[in-house]
Design a protein around this motif. Structure first.
Motif, PDB file in Angstrom:
ATOM      1  N   ASP A 109      13.332 -87.515 -30.835  1.00 39.71           N
ATOM      2  CA  ASP A 109      12.024 -88.110 -31.123  1.00 39.71           C
ATOM      3  C   ASP A 109      12.181 -89.628 -31.265  1.00 39.71           C
ATOM      4  N   ASP A 110      11.964 -90.170 -32.454  1.00 40.01           N
ATOM      5  CA  ASP A 110      12.058 -91.617 -32.627  1.00 40.01           C
ATOM      6  C   ASP A 110      13.324 -92.044 -33.372  1.00 40.01           C
ATOM      7  N   GLN A 111      14.288 -91.141 -33.557  1.00 42.26           N
ATOM      8  CA  GLN A 111      15.528 -91.443 -34.259  1.00 42.26           C
ATOM      9  C   GLN A 111      16.680 -91.543 -33.272  1.00 42.26           C
ATOM     10  N   GLU A 112      17.604 -92.476 -33.525  1.00 38.93           N
ATOM     11  CA  GLU A 112      18.780 -92.648 -32.668  1.00 38.93           C
ATOM     12  C   GLU A 112      20.035 -92.732 -33.514  1.00 38.93           C
ATOM     13  N   ALA A 113      21.132 -92.261 -32.942  1.00 33.69           N
ATOM     14  CA  ALA A 113      22.444 -92.403 -33.565  1.00 33.69           C
ATOM     15  C   ALA A 113      23.398 -92.897 -32.485  1.00 33.69           C
ATOM     16  N   ASP A 114      24.092 -94.005 -32.758  1.00 31.66           N
ATOM     17  CA  ASP A 114      25.023 -94.598 -31.812  1.00 31.66           C
ATOM     18  C   ASP A 114      26.446 -94.381 -32.297  1.00 31.66           C
ATOM     19  N   PHE A 115      27.331 -94.030 -31.374  1.00 28.52           N
ATOM     20  CA  PHE A 115      28.742 -93.858 -31.676  1.00 28.52           C
ATOM     21  C   PHE A 115      29.523 -94.670 -30.656  1.00 28.52           C
ATOM     22  N   TRP A 116      30.297 -95.662 -31.122  1.00 29.56           N
ATOM     23  CA  TRP A 116      31.069 -96.513 -30.226  1.00 29.56           C
ATOM     24  C   TRP A 116      32.371 -95.820 -29.881  1.00 29.56           C
ATOM     25  N   TRP A 117      32.950 -96.165 -28.736  1.00 28.77           N
ATOM     26  CA  TRP A 117      34.155 -95.479 -28.266  1.00 28.77           C
ATOM     27  C   TRP A 117      35.313 -95.622 -29.232  1.00 28.77           C
ATOM     28  N   ASP A 118      35.427 -96.748 -29.943  1.00 30.71           N
ATOM     29  CA  ASP A 118      36.559 -96.926 -30.851  1.00 30.71           C
ATOM     30  C   ASP A 118      36.470 -96.063 -32.112  1.00 30.71           C
ATOM     31  N   GLU A 119      35.285 -95.535 -32.446  1.00 28.66           N
ATOM     32  CA  GLU A 119      35.162 -94.685 -33.632  1.00 28.66           C
ATOM     33  C   GLU A 119      35.129 -93.199 -33.296  1.00 28.66           C
ATOM     34  N   ILE A 120      35.080 -92.848 -32.025  1.00 27.55           N
ATOM     35  CA  ILE A 120      35.000 -91.442 -31.623  1.00 27.55           C
ATOM     36  C   ILE A 120      36.400 -90.859 -31.527  1.00 27.55           C
ATOM     37  N   GLY A 121      36.603 -89.723 -32.196  1.00 27.64           N
ATOM     38  CA  GLY A 121      37.886 -89.040 -32.144  1.00 27.64           C
ATOM     39  C   GLY A 121      37.947 -87.995 -31.039  1.00 27.64           C
ATOM     40  N   ALA A 122      36.835 -87.316 -30.779  1.00 31.42           N
ATOM     41  CA  ALA A 122      36.786 -86.282 -29.744  1.00 31.42           C
ATOM     42  C   ALA A 122      35.331 -86.053 -29.342  1.00 31.42           C
ATOM     43  N   VAL A 123      35.151 -85.549 -28.134  1.00 36.11           N
ATOM     44  CA  VAL A 123      33.825 -85.207 -27.627  1.00 36.11           C
ATOM     45  C   VAL A 123      33.909 -83.795 -27.055  1.00 36.11           C
ATOM     46  N   GLU A 124      33.018 -82.929 -27.513  1.00 38.26           N
ATOM     47  CA  GLU A 124      32.957 -81.551 -27.024  1.00 38.26           C
ATOM     48  C   GLU A 124      31.688 -81.344 -26.213  1.00 38.26           C
TER      49      GLU A 124
END
Length: 176
Positions: A109-124
């Protein structure tokens, strides 16, 4: 008398106390028009109750000059250079999942969450055996993860999204 041995302290602000609380989503800073109705009124009226603050003075030209247009079209901006690599975007009627050179972005909807590559440990990536729900989970630490889902219009779209997101992860995500 019982005592707790573990150091597991729950945060004061949680979903049980504030139903609008979602971890990872940023709250606008205090004093902005979104959180302060008086600030919104001030911005609408202008600084001294006169014309709105976004009104342009009459001596400013509305259209850019020819030299400004040439400069804008000839020189690529930094944003264009950053977007040259693979970009993934999956959307449905309410949400979106985007991955590019900056990181992974979830929108609902109108909410966003950003995750930068340096803080990401894994992506499923999760795709159901039956159904059309595409789920991406971002792990930011050992005990914290965030997921987003979008619904595909066809089952073949799930395969396309999986391949596109794999290409983006291969290009930008570095496992440490």
């Amino acid at each position: 008398m019982e005592q707790r041995i573990d150091s597991n302290i729950w945060p004061e602000r949680a979903v049980g106390k504030d139903p609008a609380y979602v971890p990872g989503l940023m709250v606008p800073p205090a004093g902005t028009a979104e959180t302060d109705p008086e600030q919104a009124e001030t911005e609408e009226r202008g600084p001294e109750g006169g014309a709105p603050s976004d009104a342009l003075p009459e001596d400013v030209p509305d259209e850019p000059t020819a030299s400004e247009e040439d400069a804008a079209t000839d020189a690529p901006s930094e944003g264009d250079a950053a977007k040259e690599g693979p970009v993934f975007e999956a959307t449905d009627r309410r949400g979106a999942i985007t991955a590019d050179s900056e990181g992974v972005r979830f929108r609902l909807d109108d909410q966003e969450a950003d995750f930068w590559w340096d803080e990401i440990g894994a992506v499923e990536i999760k795709t159901p055996r039956f159904g059309r729900r595409f789920t991406v989970t971002v792990h930011v630490s050992e005990r914290r993860w965030f997921d987003a889902e979008v619904e595909a219009d066809t089952r073949n779209r799930l395969k396309e999204w999986t391949a596109e997101l794999d290409a983006v992860l291969d290009a930008y995500f570095e496992e440490s």
